[in-house]
Design a protein around this motif. Structure first.
Motif, PDB file in Angstrom:
ATOM      1  N   THR A   5       0.909  -0.990  -0.234  1.00 49.46           N
ATOM      2  CA  THR A   5       0.247   0.333   0.003  1.00 49.46           C
ATOM      3  C   THR A   5       0.927   1.164  -0.177  1.00 49.46           C
ATOM      4  OG1 THR A   5      -0.029  -0.163   2.186  1.00 49.46           O
ATOM      5  CG2 THR A   5      -2.042  -1.195   1.141  1.00 49.46           C
ATOM      6  N   LEU A   6       0.694   1.674  -0.798  1.00 52.40           N
ATOM      7  CA  LEU A   6       1.272   3.448  -0.763  1.00 52.40           C
ATOM      8  C   LEU A   6       0.630   4.225   0.582  1.00 52.40           C
ATOM      9  CD1 LEU A   6       2.508   5.595  -2.917  1.00 52.40           C
ATOM     10  CD2 LEU A   6       0.400   5.992  -3.350  1.00 52.40           C
ATOM     11  N   LEU A   7       1.718   5.084   0.907  1.00 51.42           N
ATOM     12  CA  LEU A   7       1.396   5.675   1.982  1.00 51.42           C
ATOM     13  C   LEU A   7       1.179   7.622   1.328  1.00 51.42           C
ATOM     14  CD1 LEU A   7       4.516   4.720   4.523  1.00 51.42           C
ATOM     15  CD2 LEU A   7       2.746   4.115   4.065  1.00 51.42           C
ATOM     16  N   PRO A   8       0.025   7.777   1.948  1.00 51.74           N
ATOM     17  CA  PRO A   8       0.023   9.167   1.551  1.00 51.74           C
ATOM     18  C   PRO A   8       1.001   9.413   2.491  1.00 51.74           C
ATOM     19  CG  PRO A   8      -1.750   8.643   3.512  1.00 51.74           C
ATOM     20  CD  PRO A   8      -0.183   7.639   4.073  1.00 51.74           C
ATOM     21  N   GLY A   9       1.169  11.058   1.237  1.00 53.17           N
ATOM     22  CA  GLY A   9       2.148  12.082   1.141  1.00 53.17           C
ATOM     23  C   GLY A   9       3.112  10.956   0.220  1.00 53.17           C
ATOM     24  N   ALA A  10       3.511  10.148  -0.127  1.00 54.74           N
ATOM     25  CA  ALA A  10       5.061   9.562  -0.715  1.00 54.74           C
ATOM     26  C   ALA A  10       5.274   9.741  -2.133  1.00 54.74           C
ATOM     27  CB  ALA A  10       4.701   7.719  -0.356  1.00 54.74           C
ATOM     28  N   LEU A  32       7.479   3.902  -4.658  1.00 52.29           N
ATOM     29  CA  LEU A  32       7.421   4.083  -6.265  1.00 52.29           C
ATOM     30  C   LEU A  32       6.749   2.273  -6.646  1.00 52.29           C
ATOM     31  CD1 LEU A  32      10.421   5.613  -7.647  1.00 52.29           C
ATOM     32  CD2 LEU A  32       7.989   6.590  -6.839  1.00 52.29           C
ATOM     33  N   MET A  33       6.993   1.498  -5.995  1.00 54.11           N
ATOM     34  CA  MET A  33       6.963   0.083  -7.062  1.00 54.11           C
ATOM     35  C   MET A  33       5.024   0.239  -6.263  1.00 54.11           C
ATOM     36  SD  MET A  33       7.368  -3.753  -5.310  1.00 54.11           S
ATOM     37  CE  MET A  33       7.417  -3.899  -4.236  1.00 54.11           C
ATOM     38  N   ALA A  34       5.143   0.757  -4.644  1.00 55.33           N
ATOM     39  CA  ALA A  34       3.595   0.257  -4.341  1.00 55.33           C
ATOM     40  C   ALA A  34       2.465   1.712  -4.826  1.00 55.33           C
ATOM     41  CB  ALA A  34       3.603   1.111  -3.050  1.00 55.33           C
ATOM     42  N   ALA A  35       3.354   3.198  -5.348  1.00 54.56           N
ATOM     43  CA  ALA A  35       2.447   4.179  -5.967  1.00 54.56           C
ATOM     44  C   ALA A  35       1.879   3.211  -7.631  1.00 54.56           C
ATOM     45  CB  ALA A  35       3.533   4.630  -6.101  1.00 54.56           C
ATOM     46  N   VAL A  36       3.343   2.501  -7.803  1.00 56.24           N
ATOM     47  CA  VAL A  36       2.315   1.720  -9.908  1.00 56.24           C
ATOM     48  C   VAL A  36       1.863   1.236  -9.840  1.00 56.24           C
ATOM     49  CG1 VAL A  36       3.463   1.113 -11.044  1.00 56.24           C
ATOM     50  CG2 VAL A  36       5.065   2.894 -10.756  1.00 56.24           C
ATOM     51  N   LEU A  37       1.603   0.141  -8.828  1.00 54.91           N
ATOM     52  CA  LEU A  37       0.640  -0.756  -8.868  1.00 54.91           C
ATOM     53  C   LEU A  37      -0.781   0.328  -7.856  1.00 54.91           C
ATOM     54  CD1 LEU A  37       2.270  -4.090  -6.594  1.00 54.91           C
ATOM     55  CD2 LEU A  37       1.976  -3.463  -9.162  1.00 54.91           C
ATOM     56  N   ASP A  38      -0.550   1.370  -6.945  1.00 55.78           N
ATOM     57  CA  ASP A  38      -1.731   1.713  -6.869  1.00 55.78           C
ATOM     58  C   ASP A  38      -2.744   2.546  -7.607  1.00 55.78           C
ATOM     59  OD1 ASP A  38      -4.042   3.165  -5.570  1.00 55.78           O
ATOM     60  OD2 ASP A  38      -2.280   4.226  -4.124  1.00 55.78           O
ATOM     61  N   ASN A  39      -3.566   1.673  -8.199  1.00 52.81           N
ATOM     62  CA  ASN A  39      -5.091   2.341  -9.211  1.00 52.81           C
ATOM     63  C   ASN A  39      -6.118   4.031  -8.262  1.00 52.81           C
ATOM     64  OD1 ASN A  39      -4.212   0.205 -10.279  1.00 52.81           O
ATOM     65  ND2 ASN A  39      -6.286  -0.966  -9.700  1.00 52.81           N
ATOM     66  N   SER A  40      -5.456   4.585  -7.573  1.00 47.95           N
ATOM     67  CA  SER A  40      -5.897   5.086  -7.465  1.00 47.95           C
ATOM     68  C   SER A  40      -5.187   7.268  -7.421  1.00 47.95           C
ATOM     69  CB  SER A  40      -6.483   5.489  -5.566  1.00 47.95           C
ATOM     70  OG  SER A  40      -5.481   5.519  -5.096  1.00 47.95           O
ATOM     71  N   LEU A  41      -3.755   6.745  -8.446  1.00 48.16           N
ATOM     72  CA  LEU A  41      -3.313   7.653  -8.294  1.00 48.16           C
ATOM     73  C   LEU A  41      -3.311   8.571  -9.342  1.00 48.16           C
ATOM     74  CD1 LEU A  41       1.074   6.149  -8.984  1.00 48.16           C
ATOM     75  CD2 LEU A  41      -0.319   7.355  -6.514  1.00 48.16           C
ATOM     76  N   THR A  42      -3.579  10.151  -9.241  1.00 50.50           N
ATOM     77  CA  THR A  42      -3.919  10.805  -9.908  1.00 50.50           C
ATOM     78  C   THR A  42      -2.985  11.218 -10.913  1.00 50.50           C
ATOM     79  OG1 THR A  42      -2.082  12.855  -9.454  1.00 50.50           O
ATOM     80  CG2 THR A  42      -4.358  11.949  -8.190  1.00 50.50           C
ATOM     81  N   GLU A  43      -3.109  12.117 -12.289  1.00 48.86           N
ATOM     82  CA  GLU A  43      -2.567  12.181 -13.274  1.00 48.86           C
ATOM     83  C   GLU A  43      -1.207  12.830 -13.133  1.00 48.86           C
ATOM     84  OE1 GLU A  43      -1.509  11.553 -17.325  1.00 48.86           O
ATOM     85  OE2 GLU A  43      -3.270  10.680 -16.234  1.00 48.86           O
ATOM     86  N   GLU A  44      -1.345  13.794 -11.767  1.00 52.60           N
ATOM     87  CA  GLU A  44       0.036  14.684 -12.194  1.00 52.60           C
ATOM     88  C   GLU A  44       0.929  13.648 -11.418  1.00 52.60           C
ATOM     89  OE1 GLU A  44       0.985  18.125  -9.068  1.00 52.60           O
ATOM     90  OE2 GLU A  44      -1.184  17.719  -9.345  1.00 52.60           O
ATOM     91  N   GLU A  45       0.578  12.594 -10.165  1.00 52.98           N
ATOM     92  CA  GLU A  45       1.347  11.948  -9.757  1.00 52.98           C
ATOM     93  C   GLU A  45       2.173  10.901 -10.529  1.00 52.98           C
ATOM     94  OE1 GLU A  45      -0.573  11.465  -4.892  1.00 52.98           O
ATOM     95  OE2 GLU A  45      -1.740  10.342  -6.574  1.00 52.98           O
TER      96      GLU A  45
END
Length: 64
Positions: A5-10, A32-45
């Motif tokens: 899971t991606l930590l908020p603000g990571a 970064l791996m968690a972020a890539v696997l997270d489907n809730s990222l914004t386009e900016e992220e």
């Protein structure tokens, strides 16, 4: 299999750290791996992650 899971603000913290010329650490890479696997990222992220990965490939960002 454990869930990643991606930590908020990571993403912002990783980007700020790299902007201060700090190397990309192993924990940053896991973030970064968690972020890539997270489907809730914004386009900016997603764009920020793409820019960071391109900088690593070009050798502009060091990996610890």
């Amino acid at each position: 299999m454990p869930q990643v899971t991606l930590l908020p603000g990571a993403i912002n913290e990783i980007m700020a750290s790299v902007a201060d010329k700090c190397p990309l650490t192993q924990s940053d890479r896991y973030g970064l791996m968690a972020a890539v696997l997270d489907n809730s990222l914004t386009e900016e992220e997603r764009c920020s992650i793409d820019r960071l990965l391109r900088s690593v490939v070009k050798g502009k960002v060091q990996v610890a």
